[in-house]
Enzyme design. Structure first.
Site, PDB file in Angstrom:
ATOM      1  N   GLY A 355       0.823  -1.195   0.000  1.00  0.00           N
ATOM      2  CA  GLY A 355       0.000   0.000   0.000  1.00  0.00           C
ATOM      3  C   GLY A 355       0.857   1.245   0.000  1.00  0.00           C
ATOM      4  N   PRO A 356       0.226   2.412  -0.084  1.00  0.00           N
ATOM      5  CG  PRO A 356      -1.330   3.969  -0.756  1.00  0.00           C
ATOM      6  CD  PRO A 356      -1.229   2.610  -0.180  1.00  0.00           C
ATOM      7  N   PRO A 357       2.693   4.832   1.191  1.00  0.00           N
ATOM      8  CG  PRO A 357       4.582   5.994   0.505  1.00  0.00           C
ATOM      9  CD  PRO A 357       3.243   5.555   0.032  1.00  0.00           C
ATOM     10  N   GLY A 360       0.065   2.546   7.674  1.00  0.00           N
ATOM     11  CA  GLY A 360       0.066   1.694   8.863  1.00  0.00           C
ATOM     12  C   GLY A 360       0.610   0.296   8.672  1.00  0.00           C
ATOM     13  CE  LYS A 361       3.508  -0.238   3.304  1.00  0.00           C
ATOM     14  NZ  LYS A 361       3.086   1.176   3.218  1.00  0.00           N
ATOM     15  CB  THR A 362       5.956  -0.211   9.783  1.00  0.00           C
ATOM     16  OG1 THR A 362       6.526  -0.161   8.471  1.00  0.00           O
ATOM     17  CG2 THR A 362       7.039  -0.574  10.782  1.00  0.00           C
ATOM     18  CB  SER A 677      -8.008   4.029 -15.855  1.00  0.00           C
ATOM     19  OG  SER A 677      -7.138   5.032 -15.368  1.00  0.00           O
ATOM     20  CE  LYS A 720      -7.910   4.961 -11.398  1.00  0.00           C
ATOM     21  NZ  LYS A 720      -8.096   4.163 -12.622  1.00  0.00           N
TER      22      LYS A 720
END
Length: 794
Positions: A355-357, A360-362, A677, A720
């Site tokens: 996912g984007p920076p 909350g991944k870390t 797109s 989007k």
């Protein structure tokens, strides 16, 4: 007489006439040239060197002068085709052209230029000097004197001698090529003599250096012998190195405490024996001790006491993170499977958070470790370009260290930590190896129970480690590595979610970091919304946290200066404190316009709208595309252009319009744009401009189109649509196949929108163009000026 021969290109060598040269060929083009030569009765090829060591061979990348050679033997092996070339004569390529998958040259012979007087004393002296110095160099290189004498006896012509010696000189390809192109025999002998004398001087200097090194090594061995005798004398006198002995026994006891596997125990015992024999001050002793200390610090049998409860884990995830419902569900499912299969020997999947920076991944990985009661360790893989970063360096190198995996295990201190591999999509590769390939063993549950680090050189069990990886771009991860992981997508936050995160987490953290309390500052919801929309442009909340920190610092300064005691920040106070807004998001147009449609796009920073502008003008019927569009987006524009031309009759477009140029522009020309797109937006802008019908300003659209008018699905729909709502759009057109993705959108967003899924471009145009309807598969256009409807067959 000219002849046509297949070209055999050489990347790092030059073949001389009269010289035999074994080579290995593996490039497809070279193999075809060899096959063509073998079909010729004389097996002849034109051997010519490349100007640069590139994989692809072009006529421009080859020298003009080469050597006509015959192929004397050919052997096929696993590394390619091995063959022996025998140089015959010089040749110059008059013409080079491709032929049946290889290059072919028309070769004219190049004859040697004899000296004006072969009996001239100066020329005879030069010839003898080259013979003597060449024989001297050959002996220095290790050839027997008898062999050298026999070779010299067989050489009678000066040109033959020059070519033979040149073929074995250790010089660059460019210098060899210069010797090959020197047709005057006297000049060639002089140049060869210069290279021979230079190499003799270098080898003499090397012999002197080696002699001095041997003397120095002999001195060190004598010093080591004397130190050993001194140590024995000190031991007899009762004055031994007690501290070293104590340190050795302590290290040995620490290693004995670990439940080492048999292979590791054998290696450790061998190194302990070497350490006992080695001198305490020697370099070898220091390297062995460092290795054994590394082994002693690894968690061979230490484990964290796991206390996993899914209900408690859900509570921890909700405490630490707002939103992310889909991610939390997937993580809890993963933990539940782990809990139920504990003790069965089944190995779980490796999770990949993408996912984007700033989404909350870390921090989710930290929460998993907290919920499981395990140690947490993280290594950053961004920019790693060497296999040794993962597997470590071999102990033969001075300063060798274990790889990042074992360093992380040493840092964790337990055998079963939660191990985060951060930014796996940023791995690089170089001639040192590919770290992504080294990770294949680490992340394969069927193999990682015997992971072997180059430094450790014995297997280490990683099967109890819970590996979690993070990435921003899945497409940058090699396929075999991605196949070993289960992808969990993190979508960007909505403005409503960002507001909740700021109120619950970020504001409190900003106050604490800047020495403030809730009694000293209050930030209203409207102020936070202003910061979100005007000062941040991201899918996550990192920039939002930084801007709230800036607000807190401004207030801290005023309170520290005793200007105020308490501050309430309203929306109107944000600009005086943070300065002019840094983000200017697109806003929906206020009125319908001809030739301007509204598209939607998605970046790692979130979604937004973009405008596509089309305008016909005098010209020759060309399509002009500007706005720094990528290849895929240009193809979408051409597809829309072709669709409009091929369906002009039922789009009510005058054929004479296509004799004019159409200019399509996507604003923000400094920003590169790409992707399929924008197809519907391109088609709407073109049809609007060509037919004179205005496009609706309140409708945003996304979808890939085909020449037949079908609308294909796209990615990133959630982001989007959120960007379109933020820009003030009230109606969106999406592909029918993306209808299921609407479940990812928050309910409050769906309530604000009219969403129209479409399967064909005709359906889309009936919505995106003003005064247009679709009835019984036919488009009906109402004239804005009252001229009556036009009927278009679909």
């Amino acid at each position: 007489m000219s002849k046509t021969l297949p070209i055999l290109p050489m990347r790092s060598g030059v073949l001389f006439p009269g010289v035999g040269l074994p080579i290995t060929a593996g490039r497809a083009q070279t193999l075809r040239a060899i096959e063509a030569a073998m079909r010729d009765p004389e097996h002849r090829v034109f051997v010519v060197s490349q100007k640069t060591e590139t994989e692809e061979v072009t006529p421009e990348g080859l020298y003009a002068v080469g050597t006509v050679a015959s192929i004397s033997s050919v052997q096929r092996g696993p590394g390619g085709v091995r063959l022996v070339l025998q140089g015959l004569e010089r040749g110059a390529a008059v013409r080079i052209a491709p032929h049946d998958g290889y290059l072919q040259a028309t070769v004219a012979p190049v004859t040697d230029q004899e000296p004006l007087d072969a009996k001239d004393p100066a020329f005879i002296a030069l010839y003898k000097e080259v013979r003597e110095r060449s024989a001297e160099l050959a002996v220095k290189r290790g050839l027997p004197e008898g062999t050298v004498e026999e070779m010299m006896k067989q050489i009678e012509a000066p040109g033959q001698l020059a070519d033979l010696v040149a073929g074995f000189l250790e010089v660059s390809v460019a210098e060899r090529q210069t010797l090959l192109e020197t047709v005057a025999i006297e000049d060639r002998l002089r140049r060869v003599l210069v290279h021979v004398q230079r190499q003799i001087a270098v080898m003499s200097a090397q012999e002197d250096i080696q002699s001095k090194v041997k003397e120095e090594i002999g001195g060190r061995q004598r010093e080591a012998y004397l130190r050993e005798q001194m140590r024995a004398i000190q031991k007899e006198l009762g004055d031994g190195d007690e501290k070293s002995e104590a340190a050795f026994e302590e290290l040995k006891a620490k290693l004995d405490e670990h439940p080492l596997p048999p292979e590791a125990r054998k290696e450790v015992d061998r190194e302990l024996a070497r350490l006992a024999r080695a001198g305490r001050e020697s370099m070898e002793s220091q390297m062995i001790r460092t290795y054994l200390e590394t082994v002693a610090e690894l968690p061979w049998g230490t484990r964290s006491d796991e206390k996993l409860d899914v209900a408690e884990a859900e509570k921890i995830l909700d405490e630490d993170h707002h939103g992310l419902a889909d991610v939390k569900d997937r993580v809890l499912e993963f933990l539940a499977v782990h809990q139920m299969s504990k003790g069965t020997g089944k190995k779980g999947r490796i999770l990949l958070f993408t996912g984007p920076p700033g989404v909350g991944k870390t921090s989710i990985a930290k929460s998993i470790a907290r919920a499981m009661g395990r140690k947490y360790v993280r290594i950053a893989l961004g920019g790693a370009r060497d296999e040794a970063d993962i597997r470590g360096h071999r102990r033969t190198y001075i300063g060798a260290l274990p790889g990042r995996i074992l360093q992380g295990m040493k840092q964790a201190g337990t055998k079963n930590p939660v191990f985060l591999l951060d930014e796996v999509d940023k791995l690089g590769s170089s001639y040192h190896g590919d770290p992504a390939s080294a990770l294949l063993e680490v992340l394969d549950p069927a193999q990682n129970d015997s992971f072997t680090d180059h430094y450790l050189s014995v297997p280490f069990d990683l099967s109890e480690v819970m590996f979690i990886a993070t990435a921003n771009f899945v497409q940058n991860i090699p396929g075999p590595l991605l196949d070993r992981m289960e992808v969990v997508d993190f979508a960007g936050y909505t403005e409503r979610e960002k507001l909740a995160i700021a109120k619950d987490y970020l504001v409190s953290r900003a106050l604490t970091d800047n020495g403030l309390t809730r009694e000293q500052i209050e930030v209203t919801d409207e102020a936070i919304k202003e910061v979100v929309t005007s000062y941040t442009r991201e899918a996550g909340v990192r920039q939002l946290e930084r801007e709230l920190g800036r607000l807190a610092r401004k207030v801290t300064r005023r309170i520290a200066a005793r200007e105020v005691e308490r501050v309430t920040i309203h929306r109107a106070d944000v600009r005086p404190l943070l300065g002019r807004p840094r983000v200017h998001p697109e806003k929906a147009n206020r009125e319908d316009q001809v030739g301007i449609s509204t598209g939607m796009y998605y970046t790692p920073a979130g979604g937004d709208i973009m405008f596509v502008e089309a305008a016909p003008m005098r010209g020759k019927g060309d399509l002009i595309l500007t706005g720094q569009l990528g290849d895929v987006m240009k193809e979408s524009a051409r597809a829309a252009w072709t669709f409009a031309r091929s369906h002009a009759d039922w789009l009510s477009i005058d054929d004479r319009v296509f004799e004019r140029d159409v200019h399509v522009h996507v604003p923000a020309g400094a920003i590169p744009k790409d992707g399929p797109s924008a197809g519907i937006a391109m088609a709407t802008a073109m049809v609007s401009a060509l037919s004179g019908r205005p496009a609706r300003h309140d409708v945003a659209m996304t979808g890939e189109i085909t020449l037949s008018g079908r609308v294909l699905p796209i990615g990133g729909l959630k982001e989007k649509v959120l960007g379109a709502v933020r820009a003030g759009i009230t109606h969106v057109v999406i592909p029918k196949d993306n209808e299921a993705d609407l479940d990812d959108l928050p309910k409050d967003v769906l309530e604000k929108l009219t969403i129209s899924p479409v399967e064909t471009l005709a359906e889309a145009l009936s919505i995106t163009l003003r005064n247009t309807t679709l009835r019984d598969g036919r488009l009906l256009f109402g004239d804005a000026h009252g001229a009556g409807p036009a009927e278009l067959a679909h």
